[in-house]
Write a protein that holds these residues in place. Structure first.
Motif, PDB file in Angstrom:
ATOM      1  N   ASP A   1     -48.347  17.256  14.885  1.00 26.84           N
ATOM      2  CA  ASP A   1     -47.708  17.404  13.579  1.00 26.84           C
ATOM      3  C   ASP A   1     -47.885  16.160  12.702  1.00 26.84           C
ATOM      4  N   GLY A   2     -48.506  15.111  13.258  1.00 25.77           N
ATOM      5  CA  GLY A   2     -48.834  13.918  12.471  1.00 25.77           C
ATOM      6  C   GLY A   2     -47.660  13.015  12.157  1.00 25.77           C
ATOM      7  N   ASP A   3     -46.626  13.007  12.987  1.00 21.93           N
ATOM      8  CA  ASP A   3     -45.450  12.165  12.746  1.00 21.93           C
ATOM      9  C   ASP A   3     -45.802  10.713  13.064  1.00 21.93           C
ATOM     10  N   THR A   4     -46.169   9.985  12.035  1.00 28.30           N
ATOM     11  CA  THR A   4     -46.653   8.617  12.168  1.00 28.30           C
ATOM     12  C   THR A   4     -45.623   7.698  12.826  1.00 28.30           C
ATOM     13  N   LEU A   5     -44.365   7.835  12.463  1.00 26.74           N
ATOM     14  CA  LEU A   5     -43.333   6.969  13.041  1.00 26.74           C
ATOM     15  C   LEU A   5     -43.185   7.219  14.534  1.00 26.74           C
ATOM     16  N   ILE A   6     -43.100   8.466  14.923  1.00 28.97           N
ATOM     17  CA  ILE A   6     -42.957   8.765  16.355  1.00 28.97           C
ATOM     18  C   ILE A   6     -44.170   8.271  17.130  1.00 28.97           C
ATOM     19  N   HIS A   7     -45.355   8.438  16.578  1.00 29.53           N
ATOM     20  CA  HIS A   7     -46.561   7.979  17.279  1.00 29.53           C
ATOM     21  C   HIS A   7     -46.549   6.467  17.472  1.00 29.53           C
ATOM     22  N   ALA A   8     -46.103   5.722  16.468  1.00 30.97           N
ATOM     23  CA  ALA A   8     -46.011   4.260  16.597  1.00 30.97           C
ATOM     24  C   ALA A   8     -44.986   3.878  17.666  1.00 30.97           C
ATOM     25  N   ILE A   9     -43.870   4.596  17.712  1.00 33.59           N
ATOM     26  CA  ILE A   9     -42.845   4.320  18.730  1.00 33.59           C
ATOM     27  C   ILE A   9     -43.390   4.625  20.122  1.00 33.59           C
ATOM     28  N   CYS A  10     -44.081   5.746  20.273  1.00 32.22           N
ATOM     29  CA  CYS A  10     -44.679   6.088  21.574  1.00 32.22           C
ATOM     30  C   CYS A  10     -45.643   4.995  22.026  1.00 32.22           C
ATOM     31  N   ASP A  11     -46.503   4.539  21.127  1.00 30.95           N
ATOM     32  CA  ASP A  11     -47.456   3.480  21.476  1.00 30.95           C
ATOM     33  C   ASP A  11     -46.738   2.198  21.884  1.00 30.95           C
ATOM     34  N   ALA A  12     -45.678   1.848  21.169  1.00 38.37           N
ATOM     35  CA  ALA A  12     -44.932   0.636  21.497  1.00 38.37           C
ATOM     36  C   ALA A  12     -44.277   0.751  22.874  1.00 38.37           C
TER      37      ALA A  12
ATOM     38  N   LEU B   1     -42.591  12.283  22.243  1.00 38.03           N
ATOM     39  CA  LEU B   1     -41.665  11.162  22.403  1.00 38.03           C
ATOM     40  C   LEU B   1     -40.804  11.340  23.644  1.00 38.03           C
ATOM     41  N   LYS B   2     -40.284  12.528  23.856  1.00 36.49           N
ATOM     42  CA  LYS B   2     -39.461  12.787  25.046  1.00 36.49           C
ATOM     43  C   LYS B   2     -40.282  12.563  26.313  1.00 36.49           C
ATOM     44  N   LYS B   3     -41.531  13.043  26.320  1.00 33.85           N
ATOM     45  CA  LYS B   3     -42.407  12.837  27.475  1.00 33.85           C
ATOM     46  C   LYS B   3     -42.702  11.353  27.680  1.00 33.85           C
ATOM     47  N   THR B   4     -42.858  10.614  26.593  1.00 33.44           N
ATOM     48  CA  THR B   4     -43.106   9.176  26.686  1.00 33.44           C
ATOM     49  C   THR B   4     -41.911   8.463  27.307  1.00 33.44           C
ATOM     50  N   VAL B   5     -40.713   8.807  26.888  1.00 37.78           N
ATOM     51  CA  VAL B   5     -39.498   8.215  27.465  1.00 37.78           C
ATOM     52  C   VAL B   5     -39.436   8.537  28.956  1.00 37.78           C
ATOM     53  N   ASP B   6     -39.794   9.759  29.328  1.00 37.16           N
ATOM     54  CA  ASP B   6     -39.814  10.143  30.747  1.00 37.16           C
ATOM     55  C   ASP B   6     -40.867   9.342  31.524  1.00 37.16           C
ATOM     56  N   ILE B   7     -42.023   9.103  30.903  1.00 38.57           N
ATOM     57  CA  ILE B   7     -43.101   8.344  31.554  1.00 38.57           C
ATOM     58  C   ILE B   7     -42.658   6.916  31.850  1.00 38.57           C
ATOM     59  N   ILE B   8     -42.030   6.253  30.865  1.00 37.01           N
ATOM     60  CA  ILE B   8     -41.599   4.866  31.124  1.00 37.01           C
ATOM     61  C   ILE B   8     -40.429   4.836  32.104  1.00 37.01           C
ATOM     62  N   ALA B   9     -39.611   5.890  32.095  1.00 33.06           N
ATOM     63  CA  ALA B   9     -38.484   5.958  33.042  1.00 33.06           C
ATOM     64  C   ALA B   9     -38.992   6.065  34.478  1.00 33.06           C
ATOM     65  N   GLN B  10     -40.128   6.726  34.686  1.00 28.95           N
ATOM     66  CA  GLN B  10     -40.707   6.828  36.023  1.00 28.95           C
ATOM     67  C   GLN B  10     -41.087   5.455  36.561  1.00 28.95           C
ATOM     68  N   LYS B  11     -41.313   4.515  35.678  1.00 32.17           N
ATOM     69  CA  LYS B  11     -41.624   3.146  36.070  1.00 32.17           C
ATOM     70  C   LYS B  11     -40.360   2.279  36.114  1.00 32.17           C
ATOM     71  N   GLY B  12     -39.200   2.902  35.871  1.00 28.72           N
ATOM     72  CA  GLY B  12     -37.920   2.207  35.981  1.00 28.72           C
ATOM     73  C   GLY B  12     -37.408   1.593  34.700  1.00 28.72           C
ATOM     74  N   TYR B  13     -38.013   1.899  33.558  1.00 33.66           N
ATOM     75  CA  TYR B  13     -37.619   1.274  32.295  1.00 33.66           C
ATOM     76  C   TYR B  13     -36.694   2.148  31.466  1.00 33.66           C
ATOM     77  N   THR B  14     -35.776   1.494  30.787  1.00 29.45           N
ATOM     78  CA  THR B  14     -34.943   2.132  29.769  1.00 29.45           C
ATOM     79  C   THR B  14     -35.171   1.400  28.460  1.00 29.45           C
ATOM     80  N   ILE B  15     -34.811   2.035  27.373  1.00 28.90           N
ATOM     81  CA  ILE B  15     -35.018   1.449  26.047  1.00 28.90           C
ATOM     82  C   ILE B  15     -33.850   0.540  25.695  1.00 28.90           C
TER      83      ILE B  15
END
Length: 161
Positions: free
Chosen positions: A38-49, A79-93
């Motif tokens: 959908d081209g959500d530039t903000l979400i994509h930048a957050i996912c990359d970060a 974004l939800k999948k990205t949060v799940d991916i980093i959580a698998q490595k033990g990270y929270t935001i």
């Protein structure tokens, strides 16, 4: 406790006939983001970060733009999948600080709604998401209204021991 930071950047061309999605909400405008999703530039930048902070490469690695199953996908899902991916490595935001660069339309009044949507998707407090908006004073592709850009800086935390 292990603390890491990450930085993300994304840009999309703007064109007529597309919807403008930013921060998980549709922004009324005559032009919208051109992208595989959908081209959500903000979400994509957050996912990359987030992915960069966890040393997990980038959004294109996890969600490639040549994957037909991702065509037109809602970036909130990514974004939800990205949060799940980093959580698998033990990270929270810990927190997110971001900036949207867009000449028009003015979006300052939409920022609280974006924060609410993003907080809900990521399962974090709204106070942990800063979103700022700026123009480029009519300079460059943003200033000529040919594109939109977003920057995001994140802090992630892992409890050790």
């Amino acid at each position: 406790m292990k603390i890491r930071t990450g930085f993300g950047y994304d840009v999309h061309r703007l064109g007529e006939g597309y919807k403008l999605w930013l921060g998980g909400i549709e922004v009324p405008h005559i032009k919208g983001s051109i992208g595989h999703s959908d081209g959500d530039t903000l979400i994509h930048a957050i996912c990359d970060a987030l992915l960069g902070a966890a040393n997990l490469r980038d959004i294109g690695f996890h969600f490639p733009d040549n994957d037909p199953s991702l065509k037109g996908i809602d970036s909130k899902i990514l974004l939800k999948k990205t949060v799940d991916i980093i959580a698998q490595k033990g990270y929270t935001i810990g927190n997110i600080d971001s900036t949207i660069c867009l000449q028009r339309p003015k979006i300052k009044d939409l920022i609280p709604q974006m924060q609410q949507v993003l907080a809900s998707v990521m399962g974090i407090d709204i106070d942990d998401i800063a979103i700022k908006a700026t123009t480029t004073e009519k300079l460059g592709f943003v200033g000529t209204e040919d594109g939109v850009a977003a920057y995001a800086s994140v802090l992630i935390v892992k409890n050790i021991g």
